[in-house]
Scaffold this motif. Sequence first.
Motif, mmCIF file in Angstrom:
data_model
loop_
_atom_site.group_PDB
_atom_site.id
_atom_site.type_symbol
_atom_site.label_atom_id
_atom_site.label_comp_id
_atom_site.label_asym_id
_atom_site.label_seq_id
_atom_site.Cartn_x
_atom_site.Cartn_y
_atom_site.Cartn_z
ATOM 1 N N UNK A 1 0.833 -1.210 0.000
ATOM 2 C CA UNK A 1 0.000 0.000 0.000
ATOM 3 C C UNK A 1 0.863 1.254 0.000
ATOM 4 N N UNK A 2 1.911 1.261 0.809
ATOM 5 C CA UNK A 2 2.824 2.411 0.839
ATOM 6 C C UNK A 2 3.465 2.633 -0.528
ATOM 7 N N UNK A 3 3.886 1.555 -1.162
ATOM 8 C CA UNK A 3 4.498 1.646 -2.482
ATOM 9 C C UNK A 3 3.519 2.278 -3.474
ATOM 10 N N UNK A 4 2.290 1.790 -3.470
ATOM 11 C CA UNK A 4 1.302 2.241 -4.453
ATOM 12 C C UNK A 4 0.826 3.670 -4.203
ATOM 13 N N UNK A 5 1.031 4.186 -2.993
ATOM 14 C CA UNK A 5 0.632 5.554 -2.693
ATOM 15 C C UNK A 5 1.668 6.577 -3.159
#
Length: 158
Positions: free
Chosen positions: A122-126
């Motif tokens: 999720x952090x990566x995709x944000x």
Amino acid sequence: MLPYFLENNLINISSQHPKDWQEAIRISGEIMKKNNLVTDKYIDQVIADIKQYGPYIVIVPGVAMPHSQADSLDVLGTGIGLTIFPEKVSFDHNDPEKDAQLFFMLAAKDNATHMKNIANLSNLLMEEGMIEDLCQVKNLADYRKVIQKHDSNKEKSK
């Protein structure tokens, strides 16, 4: 997290467009099977779950996170595989928000690791522009450019 997929041979940049979402799940599972992380039964379970619960795995437009139960006996190891298709795959022809081009298949031997992997993903995709940049990837050279771009963006923001 982008280097993880490359360093662990968990990236599949597909040149072929799957005929449907089930085939897309099977293709995205291949990289996980090659790395002895899941069995065919796990992939079958992911497909069965989507048939039962709908396309809950499409977490944002363009991105699917195929997974099943964290404690499944058909999970042989913990990891995340990334498959990039040349075009979006439809899970619901009436809802383009449920189309995905990036497939991050998850497998974890325990719930805590499963939740940690989801959080890291999720952090990566944000990260700004990450999804768009990954959707443009056609080969490993493109993928390496995305890694360099996002690593240099992190350095600039420090």
